[in-house]
Design a protein around this motif. Structure first.
Motif, mmCIF file in Angstrom:
data_model
loop_
_atom_site.group_PDB
_atom_site.id
_atom_site.type_symbol
_atom_site.label_atom_id
_atom_site.label_comp_id
_atom_site.label_asym_id
_atom_site.label_seq_id
_atom_site.Cartn_x
_atom_site.Cartn_y
_atom_site.Cartn_z
ATOM 1 N N LEU A 159 0.729 -1.407 -0.222
ATOM 2 C CA LEU A 159 -0.259 0.010 0.423
ATOM 3 C C LEU A 159 1.088 1.569 0.066
ATOM 4 C CD1 LEU A 159 -2.991 -1.073 3.005
ATOM 5 C CD2 LEU A 159 -3.144 -0.761 0.047
ATOM 6 N N ALA A 160 2.365 0.939 0.952
ATOM 7 C CA ALA A 160 3.040 2.350 0.602
ATOM 8 C C ALA A 160 2.997 2.674 -0.928
ATOM 9 C CB ALA A 160 3.899 2.299 2.037
ATOM 10 N N VAL A 161 3.893 1.338 -1.342
ATOM 11 C CA VAL A 161 4.338 1.770 -2.926
ATOM 12 C C VAL A 161 3.070 2.477 -4.104
ATOM 13 C CG1 VAL A 161 4.595 0.487 -4.881
ATOM 14 C CG2 VAL A 161 5.708 0.230 -3.111
ATOM 15 N N GLY A 162 1.954 1.994 -3.425
ATOM 16 C CA GLY A 162 0.796 2.254 -4.462
ATOM 17 C C GLY A 162 0.711 3.730 -3.679
ATOM 18 N N MET A 163 0.616 4.632 -2.441
ATOM 19 C CA MET A 163 0.638 5.824 -2.190
ATOM 20 C C MET A 163 1.803 6.751 -3.070
ATOM 21 S SD MET A 163 -1.664 7.180 -0.191
ATOM 22 C CE MET A 163 -1.768 8.983 -1.258
ATOM 23 N N ALA A 164 2.720 5.835 -2.836
ATOM 24 C CA ALA A 164 4.270 7.118 -3.581
ATOM 25 C C ALA A 164 3.764 6.324 -4.879
ATOM 26 C CB ALA A 164 5.235 5.773 -3.309
ATOM 27 N N PHE A 165 3.339 5.576 -5.343
ATOM 28 C CA PHE A 165 2.906 5.406 -7.377
ATOM 29 C C PHE A 165 1.845 6.976 -7.185
ATOM 30 C CE2 PHE A 165 -0.248 4.403 -10.331
ATOM 31 C CZ PHE A 165 0.678 4.695 -11.971
ATOM 32 N N VAL A 166 0.532 7.347 -5.970
ATOM 33 C CA VAL A 166 0.366 8.316 -6.742
ATOM 34 C C VAL A 166 0.318 9.624 -5.888
ATOM 35 C CG1 VAL A 166 -2.462 9.329 -5.208
ATOM 36 C CG2 VAL A 166 -1.952 7.268 -5.850
ATOM 37 N N PHE A 167 1.092 9.710 -5.517
ATOM 38 C CA PHE A 167 2.139 10.953 -5.256
ATOM 39 C C PHE A 167 2.878 11.389 -6.182
ATOM 40 C CE2 PHE A 167 2.380 10.140 -0.268
ATOM 41 C CZ PHE A 167 1.172 11.418 -0.384
ATOM 42 N N ALA A 168 4.051 10.461 -6.976
ATOM 43 C CA ALA A 168 4.218 10.481 -8.020
ATOM 44 C C ALA A 168 3.322 10.406 -9.825
ATOM 45 C CB ALA A 168 4.867 8.742 -8.889
ATOM 46 N N LEU A 169 2.439 9.829 -9.451
ATOM 47 C CA LEU A 169 1.525 10.497 -10.684
ATOM 48 C C LEU A 169 0.467 11.927 -10.047
ATOM 49 C CD1 LEU A 169 -0.125 10.022 -13.062
ATOM 50 C CD2 LEU A 169 -1.870 9.137 -11.217
ATOM 51 N N ALA A 170 0.656 12.032 -8.927
ATOM 52 C CA ALA A 170 0.735 13.711 -9.003
ATOM 53 C C ALA A 170 1.157 14.909 -9.686
ATOM 54 C CB ALA A 170 0.240 13.861 -7.688
ATOM 55 N N LEU A 171 2.718 13.965 -9.405
ATOM 56 C CA LEU A 171 3.501 15.048 -10.232
ATOM 57 C C LEU A 171 3.754 15.218 -10.857
ATOM 58 C CD1 LEU A 171 6.277 16.898 -8.265
ATOM 59 C CD2 LEU A 171 7.642 13.829 -9.573
ATOM 60 N N VAL A 172 3.931 14.274 -11.800
ATOM 61 C CA VAL A 172 3.724 14.184 -13.316
ATOM 62 C C VAL A 172 2.108 15.481 -13.709
ATOM 63 C CG1 VAL A 172 2.876 12.919 -15.215
ATOM 64 C CG2 VAL A 172 4.942 11.644 -13.980
ATOM 65 N N LEU A 173 1.282 14.745 -13.456
ATOM 66 C CA LEU A 173 0.220 15.678 -13.351
ATOM 67 C C LEU A 173 0.245 17.304 -13.479
ATOM 68 C CD1 LEU A 173 -3.025 13.654 -12.497
ATOM 69 C CD2 LEU A 173 -2.039 14.159 -14.901
ATOM 70 N N GLY A 174 0.938 18.013 -11.842
ATOM 71 C CA GLY A 174 1.012 18.464 -11.841
ATOM 72 C C GLY A 174 2.117 18.995 -12.852
ATOM 73 N N ARG A 175 2.840 18.655 -13.459
ATOM 74 C CA ARG A 175 3.718 18.920 -14.537
ATOM 75 C C ARG A 175 3.524 18.936 -15.231
ATOM 76 N NH1 ARG A 175 7.994 15.421 -13.689
ATOM 77 N NH2 ARG A 175 8.785 16.899 -11.933
ATOM 78 N N ARG A 176 2.494 18.530 -15.366
ATOM 79 C CA ARG A 176 1.659 19.090 -17.515
ATOM 80 C C ARG A 176 0.839 20.340 -17.248
ATOM 81 N NH1 ARG A 176 -2.342 14.389 -19.095
ATOM 82 N NH2 ARG A 176 -3.563 15.064 -17.138
ATOM 83 N N GLU A 177 0.165 20.686 -15.804
ATOM 84 C CA GLU A 177 -0.259 21.634 -15.980
ATOM 85 C C GLU A 177 -0.230 22.265 -15.260
ATOM 86 O OE1 GLU A 177 -4.403 22.202 -14.790
ATOM 87 O OE2 GLU A 177 -4.139 20.255 -16.501
ATOM 88 N N ARG A 178 1.454 22.184 -14.770
ATOM 89 C CA ARG A 178 2.610 23.879 -14.615
ATOM 90 C C ARG A 178 3.077 24.040 -16.491
ATOM 91 N NH1 ARG A 178 8.354 22.431 -11.797
ATOM 92 N NH2 ARG A 178 7.366 23.069 -10.011
#
Length: 475
Positions: A181-200
């Protein structure tokens, strides 16, 4: 035949709402009614609907009073320190804002209630997304996925259901799953980073001056719009550059009026603040959440009592109480209406036997050679099944069958139970989950738009958790 009609009903519903041919409420009611007639059980539709409404009525009551309670807590300033901390981190950077959304949703999800998580997250982050013209489906998608991973907490629901259905201890399910589950949460944070970079990349990193200039040019002073760059205190609030006091609040200010940091999610000067009662409200919330986790009383009763006490203490005058209730009435009506509409859908699915036939068909079609790998099979099946079925239907109807199939090949109930919670990141965006209507309703996002965006990412998050579970030897 019931299997085919069951899948056809779900597919029809999803296509109609994703193509925006029908509203979710209308589709939740009319599509199952039509298929109930096609099954030849139209005369029993009333019984199915009543059964569905009866089963979901406590959930609807809980959501109604939870919205009022947490709406009042937001109004009086209980969550302002947390929100200010997140917003100071976010500034006007879209990347930080998306990551901050994931962090805030994950933290608030510790209480085990999705509706609470979405109310607080949207109230805090909505003004930033609107003011910077960011994609609101990014906000709803990231919040839903973060909450989906955290929804596996022993007091969150799915883990407790799995433990009850297979007669094992909830801690024996959850604790070994923590690394996956920690890996899954880390993936969500990584995905947020990717989506945030796309919005930036789409919007750039704005400064306060640029935001205020944009607002002055696009929103005339006093103009009534909720869809421009101007920030609001919540989805149901009015307009203006200065944020309001929460969902449903109506205080405005001039677009160019200076603010402390320019991107406050909640107006620090709103009339509903009760700083002298801060510790009372904090203690009341802690007691309420403790009582919910310890199951001292049914959750709907707890929120009913909590809402009544919060209103009485913070707003002792009757006109003020009426104003707070009216401020949150739109969200209450939207969510409760959606829950009762979903009762028609679930009532027909279960009453006609479609759910049982669909589950039986899936289990019967598992290749014999996959028997020793039933834990992994359960993990894969949990992704679509918990999306198309309620948690109760999956954990009490399908999971015992999967566990029996696993026993025949030497797979323990605990392995099956751990695998069964893997689909929760996708489940939290299911049309059968009442909390998702709180999320999209408060964010003013079309359910179809949210679904189109989140399904692929949430399914991938579940697969990441499954992969980590297999690698770590948990599943």
């Amino acid at each position: 035949m019931l299997t085919i009609l069951g899948f056809a009903m779900i597919a029809t519903f999803l296509v109609l709402i994703m193509l925006k041919k029908m509203s979710p409420i209308a589709a939740l009611v009319l599509v199952p009614a039509l298929f109930c007639v096609c099954v030849g059980k139209g005369a029993e539709l009333g019984d199915y609907v009543i059964d569905g409404v009866t089963s979901l009525a406590p959930t609807a009551a809980m959501l109604m009073f939870a919205i009022v309670y947490f709406g009042v807590m937001i109004d009086v300033g209980l969550f302002d320190p947390v929100v200010r901390g997140i917003l100071r981190f976010c500034k006007a950077d879209p990347l930080r804002i998306v990551v901050g959304t994931a962090v805030l949703a994950a933290i608030v999800s510790l209480d085990g209630d999705g509706s609470t998580t979405f109310m607080i997250t949207v109230s805090a982050m909505y003004p930033l997304y609107k003011r910077l013209k960011m994609s609101l489906v990014v906000m709803t998608g990231v919040a839903a996925m973060a909450n989906g991973v955290m929804n596996t907490l022993p007091w969150g629901g799915p883990t407790a259901r799995a433990a009850t259905a297979l007669k094992v201890d909830a801690s024996d399910i959850f604790v070994p799953m923590i690394p996956a589950l920690a890996v899954g949460m880390a993936f969500v944070f990584a995905l947020a980073l990717v989506l945030g970079r796309r919005e930036r990349g789409r919007l750039g990193v704005l400064t306060l001056d640029e935001v205020l200039v944009e607002e002055t040019e696009t929103v005339p002073a006093g103009a009534g719009t909720g869809n421009r760059a101007g920030g609001t205190g919540g989805p149901a609030s009015g307009n203006g550059a200065k944020s309001t006091g929460g969902p449903g609040s109506g205080t405005d200010s001039s677009p160019g009026e200076p603010e402390d940091d320019g991107l406050q999610g909640l107006d620090p000067d709103r009339a509903t603040l009760r700083p002298r009662l801060y510790w009372f409200n904090a203690l009341l919330t802690v007691v309420l959440l403790t009582a919910m986790i310890m199951e001292w009383l049914p959750i709907p009763v707890l929120f009913l009592l909590g809402a009544a006490l919060a209103l009485t203490v913070n707003f002792p005058h009757m006109p003020d109480q009426k104003a707070r209730i009216a401020a949150h009435a739109e969200n209450v009506l939207n969510v409760s209406g959606m829950v009762f509409a979903a009762a028609v859908f679930t009532g027909v699915l279960q009453g006609t036997g479609m759910v049982d036939h669909m589950a039986g068909w899936l289990v019967d079609n598992i290749p014999a050679g996959m028997g020793p790998h039933m834990a992994a099979v359960t993990g894969v099946l949990s992704i679509p099944l918990t999306y198309f079925m309620s948690n109760d239907g999956f954990y009490f109807g399908v999971l015992p069958v999967l566990a029996e199939a696993g026993h025949a090949h030497g797979v323990s109930s605990l392995e099956i139970a751990r695998a069964s919670i893997i689909g929760q990141p996708l489940h939290m965006s299911s049309p059968l989950v009442p909390a998702v209507y709180v999320l999209v309703g408060m964010a003013k996002v079309e359910f179809g738009d949210h679904t189109r965006f989140v399904v692929k990412w949430a399914a991938l998050t579940s697969l990441v958790v499954l992969g980590a579970g297999i690698v770590f030897g948990i599943v």
